[in-house]
Motif scaffolding. Sequence first.
Motif, PDB file in Angstrom:
ATOM      1  N   GLY A   7       0.916  -1.370  -0.242  1.00  0.00           N
ATOM      2  CA  GLY A   7       0.173  -0.204   0.325  1.00  0.00           C
ATOM      3  C   GLY A   7       0.641   1.091   0.176  1.00  0.00           C
ATOM      4  O   GLY A   7       0.651   1.906  -0.880  1.00  0.00           O
ATOM      5  N   GLU A   8       1.514   1.215   0.499  1.00  0.00           N
ATOM      6  CA  GLU A   8       2.093   2.702   0.532  1.00  0.00           C
ATOM      7  C   GLU A   8       3.064   2.536   0.275  1.00  0.00           C
ATOM      8  O   GLU A   8       3.607   3.851  -1.032  1.00  0.00           O
ATOM      9  CB  GLU A   8       3.951   2.193   2.007  1.00  0.00           C
ATOM     10  CG  GLU A   8       3.566   2.453   3.481  1.00  0.00           C
ATOM     11  CD  GLU A   8       2.522   4.112   3.431  1.00  0.00           C
ATOM     12  OE1 GLU A   8       3.264   4.243   3.460  1.00  0.00           O
ATOM     13  OE2 GLU A   8       1.606   3.815   3.838  1.00  0.00           O
ATOM     14  N   ASN A   9       4.079   1.811  -0.974  1.00  0.00           N
ATOM     15  CA  ASN A   9       4.707   1.450  -2.181  1.00  0.00           C
ATOM     16  C   ASN A   9       3.591   1.919  -3.468  1.00  0.00           C
ATOM     17  O   ASN A   9       4.103   2.627  -4.287  1.00  0.00           O
ATOM     18  CB  ASN A   9       5.600   0.324  -2.060  1.00  0.00           C
ATOM     19  CG  ASN A   9       6.287   0.066  -2.073  1.00  0.00           C
ATOM     20  OD1 ASN A   9       7.020   1.123  -1.100  1.00  0.00           O
ATOM     21  ND2 ASN A   9       6.931  -1.486  -2.115  1.00  0.00           N
ATOM     22  N   VAL A  10       2.847   1.421  -3.352  1.00  0.00           N
ATOM     23  CA  VAL A  10       1.246   1.812  -4.433  1.00  0.00           C
ATOM     24  C   VAL A  10       1.672   3.754  -3.954  1.00  0.00           C
ATOM     25  O   VAL A  10       1.705   4.692  -5.516  1.00  0.00           O
ATOM     26  CB  VAL A  10       0.069   1.068  -4.176  1.00  0.00           C
ATOM     27  CG1 VAL A  10      -0.992   2.077  -5.074  1.00  0.00           C
ATOM     28  CG2 VAL A  10       0.595  -0.329  -4.737  1.00  0.00           C
ATOM     29  N   LYS A  15       1.866   9.015  -6.524  1.00  0.00           N
ATOM     30  CA  LYS A  15       2.317  10.212  -5.923  1.00  0.00           C
ATOM     31  C   LYS A  15       3.731  10.393  -7.478  1.00  0.00           C
ATOM     32  O   LYS A  15       3.466  11.769  -8.222  1.00  0.00           O
ATOM     33  CB  LYS A  15       2.752  11.021  -4.471  1.00  0.00           C
ATOM     34  CG  LYS A  15       1.086  10.481  -4.254  1.00  0.00           C
ATOM     35  CD  LYS A  15       1.344  11.061  -2.404  1.00  0.00           C
ATOM     36  CE  LYS A  15       0.284  10.905  -2.284  1.00  0.00           C
ATOM     37  NZ  LYS A  15       0.232  11.768  -0.443  1.00  0.00           N
ATOM     38  N   SER A  16       4.443  10.064  -7.293  1.00  0.00           N
ATOM     39  CA  SER A  16       6.071  10.404  -8.140  1.00  0.00           C
ATOM     40  C   SER A  16       5.282  10.352  -9.639  1.00  0.00           C
ATOM     41  O   SER A  16       5.748  11.433 -10.693  1.00  0.00           O
ATOM     42  CB  SER A  16       6.381   9.198  -7.753  1.00  0.00           C
ATOM     43  OG  SER A  16       7.687   9.384  -6.437  1.00  0.00           O
ATOM     44  N   LEU A  24      -4.991   6.487 -11.081  1.00  0.00           N
ATOM     45  CA  LEU A  24      -4.078   5.419 -11.537  1.00  0.00           C
ATOM     46  C   LEU A  24      -5.242   4.256 -11.608  1.00  0.00           C
ATOM     47  O   LEU A  24      -5.334   2.991 -12.185  1.00  0.00           O
ATOM     48  CB  LEU A  24      -3.676   4.813 -10.115  1.00  0.00           C
ATOM     49  CG  LEU A  24      -3.302   4.000 -10.175  1.00  0.00           C
ATOM     50  CD1 LEU A  24      -2.252   2.979 -10.843  1.00  0.00           C
ATOM     51  CD2 LEU A  24      -2.223   3.539  -8.654  1.00  0.00           C
ATOM     52  N   ALA A  25      -6.494   4.346 -10.856  1.00  0.00           N
ATOM     53  CA  ALA A  25      -7.961   2.730 -11.119  1.00  0.00           C
ATOM     54  C   ALA A  25      -8.432   3.098 -12.954  1.00  0.00           C
ATOM     55  O   ALA A  25      -8.344   2.391 -13.469  1.00  0.00           O
ATOM     56  CB  ALA A  25      -9.025   3.914 -10.296  1.00  0.00           C
ATOM     57  N   LYS A  65       6.119   2.342 -13.251  1.00  0.00           N
ATOM     58  CA  LYS A  65       6.986   2.546 -13.535  1.00  0.00           C
ATOM     59  C   LYS A  65       8.338   2.229 -12.377  1.00  0.00           C
ATOM     60  O   LYS A  65       8.566   2.759 -11.604  1.00  0.00           O
ATOM     61  CB  LYS A  65       7.851   4.005 -14.014  1.00  0.00           C
ATOM     62  CG  LYS A  65       6.979   4.254 -14.902  1.00  0.00           C
ATOM     63  CD  LYS A  65       7.656   3.393 -16.306  1.00  0.00           C
ATOM     64  CE  LYS A  65       6.487   4.222 -17.876  1.00  0.00           C
ATOM     65  NZ  LYS A  65       5.126   3.532 -18.500  1.00  0.00           N
ATOM     66  N   GLY A  66       7.415   0.867 -11.499  1.00  0.00           N
ATOM     67  CA  GLY A  66       8.338   0.542 -10.576  1.00  0.00           C
ATOM     68  C   GLY A  66       7.898  -0.906  -9.864  1.00  0.00           C
ATOM     69  O   GLY A  66       6.956  -1.368 -10.383  1.00  0.00           O
TER      70      GLY A  66
END
Length: 127
Positions: A7-10, A15-16, A24-25, A65-66
């Motif tokens: 969740g934090e990574n998403v 945001k990046s 995103l959805a 992209k991550g």
Amino acid sequence: MNDYYIGENVRMLRKSAGLSQAQLAEKMRAAGRDTWWQTTVSRVENNSQAVEDLEDLEVLGDILKGSVTKGTPLGQRMKVFSEKIVWMNIESRLHRAEEALAVALQNLDEAKQLVQMKREKQDNGDD
């Protein structure tokens, strides 16, 4: 896979990328992940909804992209699995190269024999 870091990574990657949750959805739905809405993104980011589908994780990573699994036990397993695939690919290529080299050496030996036979004929005056 209910993992805090996913969740934090998403959230961080979204945001990046300069995307809103709704954007995103929308990208997820455009990629064929039809159950993704702004509320889905919000719940995933707040860790109240797990991402159970590995394909969802892959598509999220592609869009953002991550790695959304970075820092998670799943991320470690995927990294090890990925490294094994790379080594298998290298081993397969090496094996094919060895086979090609063996054929090339055999062709070289045959060519040398033909040259030697031609020279012997010329030396004997048969040509």
